[in-house]
Design an enzyme around this catalytic site. Structure first.
Site, PDB file in Angstrom:
ATOM      1  N   ASN A   1       6.181   0.249  -7.074  1.00 38.30           N
ATOM      2  CA  ASN A   1       5.807   0.427  -5.952  1.00 38.30           C
ATOM      3  C   ASN A   1       4.965  -0.469  -5.444  1.00 38.30           C
ATOM      4  O   ASN A   1       4.559  -1.761  -6.048  1.00 38.30           O
ATOM      5  CB  ASN A   1       5.232   1.843  -5.746  1.00 38.30           C
ATOM      6  CG  ASN A   1       5.696   2.535  -4.208  1.00 38.30           C
ATOM      7  OD1 ASN A   1       5.874   1.745  -3.177  1.00 38.30           O
ATOM      8  ND2 ASN A   1       6.004   3.841  -4.124  1.00 38.30           N
TER       9      ASN A   1
ATOM     10  N   ASN B   1       1.826  -2.101   4.385  1.00 31.92           N
ATOM     11  CA  ASN B   1       2.607  -1.074   5.046  1.00 31.92           C
ATOM     12  C   ASN B   1       1.630   0.348   4.793  1.00 31.92           C
ATOM     13  O   ASN B   1       1.330   0.584   3.536  1.00 31.92           O
ATOM     14  CB  ASN B   1       3.960  -0.786   4.969  1.00 31.92           C
ATOM     15  CG  ASN B   1       4.369   0.193   3.877  1.00 31.92           C
ATOM     16  OD1 ASN B   1       4.177   1.639   3.966  1.00 31.92           O
ATOM     17  ND2 ASN B   1       4.509  -0.406   2.818  1.00 31.92           N
TER      18      ASN B   1
ATOM     19  N   SER C   1       3.412   6.344  -3.682  1.00 28.51           N
ATOM     20  CA  SER C   1       3.001   5.536  -2.584  1.00 28.51           C
ATOM     21  C   SER C   1       1.457   5.804  -2.382  1.00 28.51           C
ATOM     22  O   SER C   1       0.940   6.881  -2.423  1.00 28.51           O
ATOM     23  CB  SER C   1       3.669   6.202  -1.271  1.00 28.51           C
ATOM     24  OG  SER C   1       3.283   5.850  -0.068  1.00 28.51           O
TER      25      SER C   1
ATOM     26  N   PHE D   1       5.471   7.940   4.754  1.00 32.10           N
ATOM     27  CA  PHE D   1       6.716   8.787   4.626  1.00 32.10           C
ATOM     28  C   PHE D   1       7.459   9.264   6.109  1.00 32.10           C
ATOM     29  O   PHE D   1       7.506  10.521   6.057  1.00 32.10           O
ATOM     30  CB  PHE D   1       6.454  10.046   3.886  1.00 32.10           C
ATOM     31  CG  PHE D   1       6.305   9.701   2.315  1.00 32.10           C
ATOM     32  CD1 PHE D   1       6.540   8.316   1.971  1.00 32.10           C
ATOM     33  CD2 PHE D   1       5.967  10.789   1.399  1.00 32.10           C
ATOM     34  CE1 PHE D   1       6.366   7.970   0.361  1.00 32.10           C
ATOM     35  CE2 PHE D   1       5.997  10.588   0.005  1.00 32.10           C
ATOM     36  CZ  PHE D   1       5.982   9.028  -0.478  1.00 32.10           C
TER      37      PHE D   1
ATOM     38  N   ASN E   1       0.303   5.799   0.564  1.00 26.17           N
ATOM     39  CA  ASN E   1      -0.087   6.151   2.055  1.00 26.17           C
ATOM     40  C   ASN E   1      -0.080   7.659   2.274  1.00 26.17           C
ATOM     41  O   ASN E   1      -0.180   8.058   3.415  1.00 26.17           O
ATOM     42  CB  ASN E   1       0.862   5.583   2.903  1.00 26.17           C
ATOM     43  CG  ASN E   1       0.781   3.840   2.484  1.00 26.17           C
ATOM     44  OD1 ASN E   1      -0.265   3.183   2.515  1.00 26.17           O
ATOM     45  ND2 ASN E   1       2.088   3.249   2.517  1.00 26.17           N
ATOM     46  N   THR E   2       0.251   8.367   1.310  1.00 29.17           N
ATOM     47  CA  THR E   2       0.074   9.908   1.610  1.00 29.17           C
ATOM     48  C   THR E   2      -1.351  10.404   0.657  1.00 29.17           C
ATOM     49  O   THR E   2      -1.010  10.231  -0.533  1.00 29.17           O
ATOM     50  CB  THR E   2       1.524  10.458   0.724  1.00 29.17           C
ATOM     51  OG1 THR E   2       2.319  10.141   1.704  1.00 29.17           O
ATOM     52  CG2 THR E   2       1.382  12.091   0.965  1.00 29.17           C
TER      53      THR E   2
ATOM     54  N   LYS F   1       9.464   6.656  -9.895  1.00 30.72           N
ATOM     55  CA  LYS F   1       8.873   5.384  -9.291  1.00 30.72           C
ATOM     56  C   LYS F   1       7.474   5.354  -9.557  1.00 30.72           C
ATOM     57  O   LYS F   1       6.571   6.364  -9.016  1.00 30.72           O
ATOM     58  CB  LYS F   1       9.289   5.058  -7.705  1.00 30.72           C
ATOM     59  CG  LYS F   1       8.603   3.778  -7.149  1.00 30.72           C
ATOM     60  CD  LYS F   1       9.623   3.561  -5.773  1.00 30.72           C
ATOM     61  CE  LYS F   1       9.260   1.995  -5.423  1.00 30.72           C
ATOM     62  NZ  LYS F   1      10.291   2.039  -4.229  1.00 30.72           N
TER      63      LYS F   1
END
Length: 340
Positions: A247, A115, A180, A119, A182-183, A218
Protein backbone atom coordinates in the site's frame (compact mmCIF):
# COMPACT_ATOMS: atom_id res chain seq x y z
CA UNK A 1 1.45 12.54 -27.08
CA UNK A 2 0.65 11.82 -23.41
CA UNK A 3 3.36 14.28 -22.27
CA UNK A 4 1.36 17.08 -23.86
CA UNK A 5 -1.95 15.81 -22.45
CA UNK A 6 -0.39 15.44 -19.01
CA UNK A 7 0.73 19.08 -18.99
CA UNK A 8 -2.89 20.09 -19.48
CA UNK A 9 -4.32 17.59 -16.99
CA UNK A 10 -1.81 18.55 -14.31
CA UNK A 11 -3.04 22.15 -14.34
CA UNK A 12 -6.20 20.96 -12.57
CA UNK A 13 -6.98 19.55 -9.13
CA UNK A 14 -5.94 15.84 -9.10
CA UNK A 15 -9.21 14.44 -7.77
CA UNK A 16 -11.40 16.68 -9.91
CA UNK A 17 -9.58 15.93 -13.17
CA UNK A 18 -9.67 12.22 -12.41
CA UNK A 19 -13.46 12.25 -12.52
CA UNK A 20 -13.53 14.58 -15.52
CA UNK A 21 -11.37 12.14 -17.49
CA UNK A 22 -13.24 9.02 -16.36
CA UNK A 23 -16.59 10.61 -17.16
CA UNK A 24 -15.28 11.50 -20.62
CA UNK A 25 -14.13 7.91 -21.13
CA UNK A 26 -17.58 6.72 -20.08
CA UNK A 27 -19.17 9.00 -22.66
CA UNK A 28 -16.74 7.96 -25.42
CA UNK A 29 -17.36 4.29 -24.62
CA UNK A 30 -20.83 4.78 -26.15
CA UNK A 31 -19.42 6.16 -29.41
CA UNK A 32 -19.44 3.55 -32.14
CA UNK A 33 -15.97 2.19 -32.79
CA UNK A 34 -14.25 3.98 -29.91
CA UNK A 35 -13.75 0.93 -27.60
CA UNK A 36 -12.41 -1.09 -30.54
CA UNK A 37 -10.04 1.75 -31.44
CA UNK A 38 -8.73 1.98 -27.87
CA UNK A 39 -8.12 -1.78 -27.75
CA UNK A 40 -6.29 -1.68 -31.07
CA UNK A 41 -3.98 1.04 -29.74
CA UNK A 42 -3.39 -0.14 -26.17
CA UNK A 43 -4.30 -3.82 -25.82
CA UNK A 44 -1.79 -6.58 -26.45
CA UNK A 45 -2.58 -10.27 -26.50
CA UNK A 46 0.06 -13.01 -26.55
CA UNK A 47 -0.03 -16.60 -25.28
CA UNK A 48 3.12 -16.07 -23.21
CA UNK A 49 1.43 -13.33 -21.19
CA UNK A 50 -1.21 -15.64 -19.73
CA UNK A 51 -0.68 -16.60 -16.10
CA UNK A 52 -2.56 -18.85 -13.72
CA UNK A 53 -2.27 -17.53 -10.17
CA UNK A 54 -4.21 -18.72 -7.10
CA UNK A 55 -6.40 -20.80 -9.40
CA UNK A 56 -7.43 -17.94 -11.71
CA UNK A 57 -6.32 -17.48 -15.32
CA UNK A 58 -5.15 -13.95 -16.08
CA UNK A 59 -4.80 -12.91 -19.73
CA UNK A 60 -1.76 -10.91 -18.64
CA UNK A 61 -0.08 -10.07 -15.31
CA UNK A 62 -0.63 -6.27 -15.31
CA UNK A 63 -3.52 -4.98 -13.22
CA UNK A 64 -5.05 -1.67 -12.19
CA UNK A 65 -4.68 -1.21 -8.44
CA UNK A 66 -7.54 -0.48 -6.06
CA UNK A 67 -8.48 3.15 -5.54
CA UNK A 68 -8.66 4.13 -9.19
CA UNK A 69 -12.21 2.83 -9.59
CA UNK A 70 -13.64 2.56 -6.10
CA UNK A 71 -17.24 1.98 -7.18
CA UNK A 72 -16.66 -0.21 -10.24
CA UNK A 73 -18.06 2.45 -12.55
CA UNK A 74 -15.34 2.42 -15.23
CA UNK A 75 -14.24 -1.21 -15.53
CA UNK A 76 -15.11 -1.59 -19.21
CA UNK A 77 -13.45 1.74 -20.02
CA UNK A 78 -10.20 0.84 -18.24
CA UNK A 79 -10.17 -2.67 -19.70
CA UNK A 80 -9.66 -1.03 -23.11
CA UNK A 81 -6.15 -0.05 -21.97
CA UNK A 82 -5.00 -3.67 -21.87
CA UNK A 83 -5.18 -4.57 -18.20
CA UNK A 84 -5.31 -8.25 -17.35
CA UNK A 85 -7.23 -7.55 -14.16
CA UNK A 86 -8.82 -4.65 -12.32
CA UNK A 87 -9.26 -4.29 -8.58
CA UNK A 88 -12.21 -2.21 -7.41
CA UNK A 89 -12.68 -0.56 -4.03
CA UNK A 90 -11.73 -0.08 -1.31
CA UNK A 91 -15.40 -0.53 -0.52
CA UNK A 92 -17.09 -0.43 2.87
CA UNK A 93 -20.47 -1.79 4.05
CA UNK A 94 -22.07 1.67 4.23
CA UNK A 95 -21.43 4.57 1.87
CA UNK A 96 -19.14 7.25 3.24
CA UNK A 97 -17.85 10.58 1.90
CA UNK A 98 -14.24 10.11 2.93
CA UNK A 99 -12.02 12.84 4.28
CA UNK A 100 -12.44 16.56 3.61
CA UNK A 101 -11.16 17.97 0.32
CA UNK A 102 -8.55 18.66 -0.90
CA UNK A 103 -7.29 15.17 -0.19
CA UNK A 104 -5.04 14.30 -3.15
CA UNK A 105 -1.81 16.09 -4.03
CA UNK A 106 0.83 15.78 -6.75
CA UNK A 107 4.52 15.83 -5.92
CA UNK A 108 5.65 16.44 -9.50
CA UNK A 109 9.36 16.61 -8.73
CA UNK A 110 9.16 13.11 -7.28
CA UNK A 111 6.65 11.58 -9.73
CA UNK A 112 4.49 10.88 -6.70
CA UNK A 113 1.07 11.41 -5.16
CA UNK A 114 -0.11 11.91 -1.61
CA UNK A 115 -3.70 10.94 -0.90
CA UNK A 116 -5.86 10.92 2.19
CA UNK A 117 -9.10 9.92 0.49
CA UNK A 118 -10.40 7.95 3.46
CA UNK A 119 -12.29 5.11 1.74
CA UNK A 120 -14.79 7.41 -0.01
CA UNK A 121 -17.25 5.09 -1.77
CA UNK A 122 -20.93 4.47 -2.43
CA UNK A 123 -21.16 1.33 -0.31
CA UNK A 124 -20.91 -2.37 -1.05
CA UNK A 125 -24.53 -2.82 -2.22
CA UNK A 126 -24.08 -0.23 -4.98
CA UNK A 127 -20.79 -1.82 -6.07
CA UNK A 128 -22.35 -5.29 -6.20
CA UNK A 129 -25.22 -4.10 -8.38
CA UNK A 130 -22.78 -2.43 -10.74
CA UNK A 131 -20.55 -5.50 -11.06
CA UNK A 132 -23.53 -7.64 -12.08
CA UNK A 133 -23.84 -5.58 -15.28
CA UNK A 134 -20.17 -5.47 -16.32
CA UNK A 135 -19.05 -7.14 -19.55
CA UNK A 136 -15.91 -8.96 -18.54
CA UNK A 137 -14.53 -10.61 -21.68
CA UNK A 138 -12.01 -12.65 -19.69
CA UNK A 139 -11.11 -9.77 -17.36
CA UNK A 140 -10.44 -10.77 -13.74
CA UNK A 141 -12.03 -8.46 -11.15
CA UNK A 142 -10.86 -8.21 -7.56
CA UNK A 143 -12.80 -6.72 -4.66
CA UNK A 144 -10.83 -4.67 -2.14
CA UNK A 145 -12.76 -4.50 1.14
CA UNK A 146 -12.41 -2.35 4.25
CA UNK A 147 -14.24 -1.11 7.31
CA UNK A 148 -16.28 2.03 7.78
CA UNK A 149 -14.54 4.87 9.57
CA UNK A 150 -17.04 4.85 12.46
CA UNK A 151 -16.81 1.11 13.07
CA UNK A 152 -14.67 0.39 16.15
CA UNK A 153 -11.73 -1.93 15.53
CA UNK A 154 -13.20 -4.58 17.84
CA UNK A 155 -16.19 -4.78 15.48
CA UNK A 156 -14.22 -4.47 12.24
CA UNK A 157 -14.55 -8.15 11.40
CA UNK A 158 -18.31 -7.64 10.89
CA UNK A 159 -17.64 -5.01 8.21
CA UNK A 160 -15.33 -7.36 6.34
CA UNK A 161 -17.90 -10.17 6.57
CA UNK A 162 -20.62 -7.91 5.17
CA UNK A 163 -18.50 -6.86 2.19
CA UNK A 164 -17.36 -10.44 1.62
CA UNK A 165 -20.89 -11.83 1.58
CA UNK A 166 -22.34 -9.14 -0.68
CA UNK A 167 -19.52 -9.30 -3.25
CA UNK A 168 -18.94 -13.05 -3.22
CA UNK A 169 -20.86 -13.79 -6.42
CA UNK A 170 -19.55 -10.81 -8.42
CA UNK A 171 -15.77 -10.74 -7.86
CA UNK A 172 -13.04 -13.26 -8.67
CA UNK A 173 -10.84 -12.61 -5.63
CA UNK A 174 -10.87 -10.56 -2.43
CA UNK A 175 -8.34 -8.21 -0.87
CA UNK A 176 -8.51 -7.42 2.83
CA UNK A 177 -7.29 -3.85 3.27
CA UNK A 178 -6.00 -3.14 6.76
CA UNK A 179 -3.08 -1.00 5.62
CA UNK A 180 -4.48 2.33 4.45
CA UNK A 181 -3.06 5.18 6.55
CA UNK A 182 -6.16 7.32 5.95
CA UNK A 183 -8.70 5.63 8.24
CA UNK A 184 -7.88 6.28 11.92
CA UNK A 185 -6.64 3.14 13.68
CA UNK A 186 -6.99 0.89 10.62
CA UNK A 187 -3.33 -0.10 10.55
CA UNK A 188 -3.66 -1.43 14.10
CA UNK A 189 -5.56 -4.31 12.48
CA UNK A 190 -2.26 -5.46 10.94
CA UNK A 191 -1.26 -6.71 14.38
CA UNK A 192 -1.29 -10.47 14.66
CA UNK A 193 -4.32 -11.12 16.88
CA UNK A 194 -6.94 -8.92 15.15
CA UNK A 195 -5.64 -9.86 11.71
CA UNK A 196 -5.81 -13.59 12.44
CA UNK A 197 -9.39 -13.11 13.62
CA UNK A 198 -10.47 -11.31 10.44
CA UNK A 199 -8.74 -13.72 8.05
CA UNK A 200 -9.78 -16.90 9.85
CA UNK A 201 -13.38 -15.69 10.01
CA UNK A 202 -13.43 -14.96 6.28
CA UNK A 203 -11.76 -18.27 5.47
CA UNK A 204 -14.36 -20.20 7.44
CA UNK A 205 -17.06 -18.36 5.58
CA UNK A 206 -15.25 -18.94 2.31
CA UNK A 207 -14.92 -22.68 2.82
CA UNK A 208 -18.64 -23.05 3.57
CA UNK A 209 -19.43 -22.31 -0.08
CA UNK A 210 -19.22 -24.84 -2.88
CA UNK A 211 -17.08 -22.26 -4.67
CA UNK A 212 -14.37 -20.47 -2.71
CA UNK A 213 -12.68 -17.19 -3.61
CA UNK A 214 -8.97 -16.43 -3.21
CA UNK A 215 -8.38 -14.02 -0.33
CA UNK A 216 -5.34 -11.76 -0.26
CA UNK A 217 -4.02 -9.36 2.34
CA UNK A 218 -2.81 -5.87 1.40
CA UNK A 219 0.02 -4.70 3.63
CA UNK A 220 1.85 -1.45 4.28
CA UNK A 221 5.45 -0.84 3.19
CA UNK A 222 6.22 0.57 6.63
CA UNK A 223 6.24 -2.77 8.45
CA UNK A 224 9.42 -3.91 10.19
CA UNK A 225 11.09 -7.25 9.38
CA UNK A 226 9.59 -8.65 12.57
CA UNK A 227 6.12 -7.58 11.48
CA UNK A 228 6.72 -9.04 8.03
CA UNK A 229 7.69 -12.31 9.70
CA UNK A 230 4.31 -12.22 11.43
CA UNK A 231 2.61 -11.61 8.08
CA UNK A 232 4.29 -14.71 6.60
CA UNK A 233 3.16 -16.77 9.58
CA UNK A 234 -0.39 -15.40 9.41
CA UNK A 235 -0.74 -16.10 5.69
CA UNK A 236 0.54 -19.64 6.11
CA UNK A 237 -1.62 -20.37 9.16
CA UNK A 238 -4.84 -18.96 7.70
CA UNK A 239 -4.09 -20.47 4.28
CA UNK A 240 -5.18 -17.36 2.41
CA UNK A 241 -4.03 -17.09 -1.21
CA UNK A 242 -1.40 -14.41 -0.79
CA UNK A 243 -0.36 -10.82 -0.22
CA UNK A 244 -0.48 -7.51 -2.07
CA UNK A 245 2.73 -5.61 -1.38
CA UNK A 246 2.44 -2.75 -0.87
CA UNK A 247 0.00 0.00 0.00
CA UNK A 248 1.08 3.65 0.28
CA UNK A 249 3.73 4.79 2.76
CA UNK A 250 3.66 7.37 5.53
CA UNK A 251 7.42 7.91 5.09
CA UNK A 252 8.64 11.17 3.54
CA UNK A 253 12.31 10.21 3.26
CA UNK A 254 14.49 11.36 0.34
CA UNK A 255 11.85 13.50 -1.38
CA UNK A 256 12.69 16.43 -3.66
CA UNK A 257 9.30 18.02 -2.95
CA UNK A 258 8.98 21.25 -0.98
CA UNK A 259 8.43 21.16 2.78
CA UNK A 260 4.85 22.29 2.23
CA UNK A 261 4.18 19.47 -0.24
CA UNK A 262 5.78 16.89 2.05
CA UNK A 263 3.77 18.13 5.03
CA UNK A 264 0.44 16.97 3.59
CA UNK A 265 -0.98 14.09 5.60
CA UNK A 266 -1.78 10.83 3.82
CA UNK A 267 -0.23 7.93 1.99
CA UNK A 268 2.59 8.53 -0.47
CA UNK A 269 2.68 6.57 -3.74
CA UNK A 270 4.79 6.66 -6.88
CA UNK A 271 8.52 6.49 -7.60
CA UNK A 272 9.66 7.10 -4.00
CA UNK A 273 7.98 3.79 -3.11
CA UNK A 274 9.63 1.73 -5.88
CA UNK A 275 12.61 0.42 -3.94
CA UNK A 276 10.84 -0.26 -0.63
CA UNK A 277 7.92 -2.16 -2.15
CA UNK A 278 10.35 -4.36 -4.09
CA UNK A 279 12.31 -5.01 -0.89
CA UNK A 280 9.12 -6.12 0.88
CA UNK A 281 8.19 -8.43 -2.01
CA UNK A 282 11.65 -10.02 -2.00
CA UNK A 283 11.65 -10.44 1.79
CA UNK A 284 8.20 -12.07 1.87
CA UNK A 285 9.02 -14.32 -1.09
CA UNK A 286 12.27 -15.58 0.39
CA UNK A 287 11.06 -15.79 3.99
CA UNK A 288 8.00 -17.83 2.96
CA UNK A 289 10.02 -20.02 0.59
CA UNK A 290 7.64 -18.89 -2.19
CA UNK A 291 4.74 -20.60 -0.43
CA UNK A 292 2.10 -18.03 -1.40
CA UNK A 293 1.40 -15.62 -4.26
CA UNK A 294 2.39 -11.96 -4.17
CA UNK A 295 0.94 -9.11 -6.21
CA UNK A 296 3.56 -6.39 -6.49
CA UNK A 297 2.51 -2.75 -6.47
CA UNK A 298 4.30 0.48 -5.64
CA UNK A 299 6.27 2.81 -7.86
CA UNK A 300 5.97 0.95 -11.16
CA UNK A 301 6.63 3.63 -13.78
CA UNK A 302 8.45 1.57 -16.43
CA UNK A 303 8.88 -1.93 -17.83
CA UNK A 304 12.12 -2.15 -15.82
CA UNK A 305 10.26 -1.41 -12.57
CA UNK A 306 7.71 -4.11 -13.43
CA UNK A 307 10.41 -6.69 -14.18
CA UNK A 308 12.15 -5.94 -10.88
CA UNK A 309 8.91 -6.67 -9.00
CA UNK A 310 8.49 -9.97 -10.86
CA UNK A 311 12.15 -10.90 -10.32
CA UNK A 312 11.73 -10.17 -6.60
CA UNK A 313 8.98 -12.77 -6.37
CA UNK A 314 5.73 -11.16 -7.50
CA UNK A 315 3.43 -13.30 -9.66
CA UNK A 316 1.36 -10.32 -10.80
CA UNK A 317 1.79 -6.55 -10.68
CA UNK A 318 -0.49 -3.53 -10.37
CA UNK A 319 -0.07 0.11 -11.34
CA UNK A 320 -1.73 3.28 -10.08
CA UNK A 321 0.48 6.37 -9.83
CA UNK A 322 2.56 5.20 -12.78
CA UNK A 323 -0.64 5.15 -14.83
CA UNK A 324 -1.18 8.81 -13.91
CA UNK A 325 2.36 9.98 -14.64
CA UNK A 326 3.27 7.76 -17.61
CA UNK A 327 -0.16 7.42 -19.23
CA UNK A 328 -2.16 4.45 -20.50
CA UNK A 329 0.65 3.42 -22.85
CA UNK A 330 2.57 2.12 -19.81
CA UNK A 331 0.56 -1.12 -19.79
CA UNK A 332 1.54 -2.00 -23.37
CA UNK A 333 5.19 -1.06 -22.76
CA UNK A 334 5.32 -3.49 -19.86
CA UNK A 335 3.57 -6.24 -21.80
CA UNK A 336 5.87 -5.84 -24.81
CA UNK A 337 8.88 -6.09 -22.53
CA UNK A 338 7.52 -9.23 -20.88
CA UNK A 339 7.03 -10.89 -24.27
CA UNK A 340 10.64 -10.10 -25.20
Amino acid sequence: MYKLIKKILFKFNPEGIHYTVTDALKLMQKVWGFPKLMKSVYDLKHPSLKKTVFGLEFKNPVGLAAGFDKNGEFIEEFSNFGFGFIEVGTVTPLPQPGNEKPRMFRLKADDALINRMGFNNKGVEVLARKLKTVKRDGLIIGGNIGKNKNTPNQDAVNDYIKCFDVLFDVVDYFVVNVSSPNTPGLRDLQEKEPLMNILNTLQKRNLKNNISRPILLKIAPDLTDSQLDDIVEIVQETKIAGVIATNTTISRDNLIATDKEKSEMGGLSGKPLTKRSTEVIKYLSQKSNHSFSIIGVGGIHSAKDAQEKLDAGASLIQIYTGFVYEGPGLVKKILKSLIR
